[in-house]
Design a protein around this motif. Structure first.
Motif, PDB file in Angstrom:
ATOM      1  N   LYS A  30       0.809  -1.216   0.000  1.00  0.00           N
ATOM      2  CA  LYS A  30       0.000   0.000   0.000  1.00  0.00           C
ATOM      3  C   LYS A  30       0.843   1.267   0.000  1.00  0.00           C
ATOM      4  O   LYS A  30       0.439   2.282  -0.550  1.00  0.00           O
ATOM      5  CB  LYS A  30      -0.947  -0.010   1.192  1.00  0.00           C
ATOM      6  CG  LYS A  30      -2.018  -1.060   1.078  1.00  0.00           C
ATOM      7  CD  LYS A  30      -3.002  -0.978   2.214  1.00  0.00           C
ATOM      8  CE  LYS A  30      -4.105  -1.997   2.009  1.00  0.00           C
ATOM      9  NZ  LYS A  30      -5.142  -1.890   3.024  1.00  0.00           N
ATOM     10  N   ASP A  31       2.025   1.216   0.616  1.00  0.00           N
ATOM     11  CA  ASP A  31       2.879   2.409   0.641  1.00  0.00           C
ATOM     12  C   ASP A  31       3.320   2.801  -0.767  1.00  0.00           C
ATOM     13  O   ASP A  31       3.313   3.977  -1.123  1.00  0.00           O
ATOM     14  CB  ASP A  31       4.105   2.183   1.527  1.00  0.00           C
ATOM     15  CG  ASP A  31       3.730   2.059   3.000  1.00  0.00           C
ATOM     16  OD1 ASP A  31       2.684   2.617   3.390  1.00  0.00           O
ATOM     17  OD2 ASP A  31       4.480   1.401   3.743  1.00  0.00           O
TER      18      ASP A  31
ATOM     19  N   ASP B 278      -3.373  15.992   2.120  1.00  0.00           N
ATOM     20  CA  ASP B 278      -4.046  17.155   2.708  1.00  0.00           C
ATOM     21  C   ASP B 278      -4.422  18.104   1.568  1.00  0.00           C
ATOM     22  O   ASP B 278      -3.639  18.935   1.153  1.00  0.00           O
ATOM     23  CB  ASP B 278      -3.136  17.843   3.722  1.00  0.00           C
ATOM     24  CG  ASP B 278      -3.811  19.011   4.404  1.00  0.00           C
ATOM     25  OD1 ASP B 278      -5.054  19.098   4.323  1.00  0.00           O
ATOM     26  OD2 ASP B 278      -3.105  19.829   5.014  1.00  0.00           O
TER      27      ASP B 278
ATOM     28  N   GLY C 183      -8.506   2.296   0.312  1.00  0.00           N
ATOM     29  CA  GLY C 183      -8.261   2.347   1.742  1.00  0.00           C
ATOM     30  C   GLY C 183      -6.951   3.018   2.105  1.00  0.00           C
ATOM     31  O   GLY C 183      -6.320   2.658   3.100  1.00  0.00           O
ATOM     32  N   LEU C 184      -6.543   3.987   1.316  1.00  0.00           N
ATOM     33  CA  LEU C 184      -5.285   4.694   1.547  1.00  0.00           C
ATOM     34  C   LEU C 184      -5.571   6.078   2.127  1.00  0.00           C
ATOM     35  O   LEU C 184      -6.587   6.690   1.808  1.00  0.00           O
ATOM     36  CB  LEU C 184      -4.523   4.847   0.229  1.00  0.00           C
ATOM     37  CG  LEU C 184      -4.137   3.563  -0.491  1.00  0.00           C
ATOM     38  CD1 LEU C 184      -3.543   3.876  -1.850  1.00  0.00           C
ATOM     39  CD2 LEU C 184      -3.171   2.760   0.338  1.00  0.00           C
ATOM     40  N   PRO C 185      -4.668   6.593   2.975  1.00  0.00           N
ATOM     41  CA  PRO C 185      -4.873   7.948   3.491  1.00  0.00           C
ATOM     42  C   PRO C 185      -4.712   8.978   2.377  1.00  0.00           C
ATOM     43  O   PRO C 185      -3.809   8.887   1.553  1.00  0.00           O
ATOM     44  CB  PRO C 185      -3.783   8.096   4.556  1.00  0.00           C
ATOM     45  CG  PRO C 185      -2.770   7.055   4.246  1.00  0.00           C
ATOM     46  CD  PRO C 185      -3.473   5.951   3.521  1.00  0.00           C
ATOM     47  N   GLU C 186      -5.596   9.940   2.377  1.00  0.00           N
ATOM     48  CA  GLU C 186      -5.582  10.962   1.326  1.00  0.00           C
ATOM     49  C   GLU C 186      -4.607  12.077   1.672  1.00  0.00           C
ATOM     50  O   GLU C 186      -4.343  12.335   2.837  1.00  0.00           O
ATOM     51  CB  GLU C 186      -6.983  11.550   1.168  1.00  0.00           C
ATOM     52  CG  GLU C 186      -8.014  10.526   0.751  1.00  0.00           C
ATOM     53  CD  GLU C 186      -9.390  11.128   0.617  1.00  0.00           C
ATOM     54  OE1 GLU C 186      -9.501  12.249   0.102  1.00  0.00           O
ATOM     55  OE2 GLU C 186     -10.350  10.470   1.033  1.00  0.00           O
TER      56      GLU C 186
ATOM     57  N   SER D 221     -10.034  11.460  -4.516  1.00  0.00           N
ATOM     58  CA  SER D 221     -10.618  11.082  -3.234  1.00  0.00           C
ATOM     59  C   SER D 221     -11.308   9.723  -3.334  1.00  0.00           C
ATOM     60  O   SER D 221     -11.169   8.879  -2.443  1.00  0.00           O
ATOM     61  CB  SER D 221     -11.604  12.148  -2.782  1.00  0.00           C
ATOM     62  OG  SER D 221     -12.141  11.828  -1.544  1.00  0.00           O
TER      63      SER D 221
ATOM     64  N   TYR E   4      -8.522   6.998  -3.501  1.00  0.00           N
ATOM     65  CA  TYR E   4      -7.904   6.760  -2.196  1.00  0.00           C
ATOM     66  C   TYR E   4      -8.851   6.007  -1.270  1.00  0.00           C
ATOM     67  O   TYR E   4      -8.442   5.090  -0.553  1.00  0.00           O
ATOM     68  CB  TYR E   4      -7.481   8.086  -1.552  1.00  0.00           C
ATOM     69  CG  TYR E   4      -6.184   8.651  -2.073  1.00  0.00           C
ATOM     70  CD1 TYR E   4      -4.966   8.136  -1.660  1.00  0.00           C
ATOM     71  CD2 TYR E   4      -6.178   9.716  -2.963  1.00  0.00           C
ATOM     72  CE1 TYR E   4      -3.770   8.657  -2.125  1.00  0.00           C
ATOM     73  CE2 TYR E   4      -4.995  10.257  -3.438  1.00  0.00           C
ATOM     74  CZ  TYR E   4      -3.796   9.719  -3.014  1.00  0.00           C
ATOM     75  OH  TYR E   4      -2.616  10.233  -3.470  1.00  0.00           O
ATOM     76  N   GLN E   5     -10.121   6.389  -1.264  1.00  0.00           N
ATOM     77  CA  GLN E   5     -11.088   5.738  -0.386  1.00  0.00           C
ATOM     78  C   GLN E   5     -11.327   4.292  -0.793  1.00  0.00           C
ATOM     79  O   GLN E   5     -11.404   3.412   0.062  1.00  0.00           O
ATOM     80  CB  GLN E   5     -12.405   6.504  -0.385  1.00  0.00           C
ATOM     81  CG  GLN E   5     -12.318   7.823   0.346  1.00  0.00           C
ATOM     82  CD  GLN E   5     -13.578   8.660   0.185  1.00  0.00           C
ATOM     83  OE1 GLN E   5     -14.544   8.249  -0.443  1.00  0.00           O
ATOM     84  NE2 GLN E   5     -13.556   9.858   0.755  1.00  0.00           N
TER      85      GLN E   5
ATOM     86  N   ASP F  61       0.075   9.651  -5.067  1.00  0.00           N
ATOM     87  CA  ASP F  61       0.447  11.002  -4.632  1.00  0.00           C
ATOM     88  C   ASP F  61       1.193  11.739  -5.736  1.00  0.00           C
ATOM     89  O   ASP F  61       0.911  12.907  -6.016  1.00  0.00           O
ATOM     90  CB  ASP F  61       1.311  10.950  -3.372  1.00  0.00           C
ATOM     91  CG  ASP F  61       0.513  10.602  -2.121  1.00  0.00           C
ATOM     92  OD1 ASP F  61      -0.730  10.601  -2.188  1.00  0.00           O
ATOM     93  OD2 ASP F  61       1.148  10.324  -1.086  1.00  0.00           O
TER      94      ASP F  61
ATOM     95  N   LYS G 208       0.338   4.243  -2.661  1.00  0.00           N
ATOM     96  CA  LYS G 208       0.064   5.614  -2.231  1.00  0.00           C
ATOM     97  C   LYS G 208       1.083   6.580  -2.813  1.00  0.00           C
ATOM     98  O   LYS G 208       0.730   7.674  -3.254  1.00  0.00           O
ATOM     99  CB  LYS G 208       0.057   5.708  -0.712  1.00  0.00           C
ATOM    100  CG  LYS G 208      -0.238   7.133  -0.245  1.00  0.00           C
ATOM    101  CD  LYS G 208      -0.392   7.229   1.216  1.00  0.00           C
ATOM    102  CE  LYS G 208      -0.559   8.632   1.736  1.00  0.00           C
ATOM    103  NZ  LYS G 208      -0.949   9.671   0.864  1.00  0.00           N
TER     104      LYS G 208
END
Length: 129
Positions: A73-74, A122, A117-120, A110, A113-114, A81, A77
């Motif tokens: 997942k890293d 900022d 299940g990854l953090p969005e 968004s 990412y959702q 990003d 992401k």
């Protein structure tokens, strides 16, 4: 001889019963994996719809999907990003339609990412206002 034959048949039957019980629980456990696979396939299908909206980032988007499927997942992401930042840089110089493009970009990423299940990121930090 008769005792040996009976013992051999009993031993073979016991092994067959034990193997059948093991097979039953193995198949039962695999049904849980099917639910996980269905969830991942649903995410991939949604992401494929999103990919059609991102023609310039298709290859990297596929790489992000592949990393996510592999459980990395890293890396997924990081790829997403990078794509978001590059798309944001592309629209940053737009004067008239920046807000519309910015909101569309946030909505698109968004959802991705959702679904994964990854953090969005900022998003507020990038707003030009």
């Amino acid at each position: 001889m008769d005792f040996f034959l009976n013992f051999l048949l009993f031993f073979a039957g016991a092994i067959a019963v034990i193997l059948n019980i093991m097979l039953f629980f193995k198949i039962w456990g695999m049904t849980d994996n099917v639910k996980l696979l269905e969830a991942r396939v649903a995410v991939i299908q949604q992401c494929n719809l999103e990919k059609q909206k991102m023609p310039d980032g298709e290859n990297r988007f596929i790489k992000a999907q592949a990393q996510w499927i592999r459980g990395n997942k890293d890396a997924a992401k990081q790829i997403l990003d990078d794509m978001f930042y590059e798309n944001l840089a592309d629209i940053f110089d737009l004067e008239n339609s920046f807000e519309d493009e910015y909101n569309s970009l946030i909505a698109r990423y968004s959802r991705i990412y959702q679904k994964m299940g990854l953090p969005e990121p900022d998003y507020a930090a990038f707003n030009r206002q």
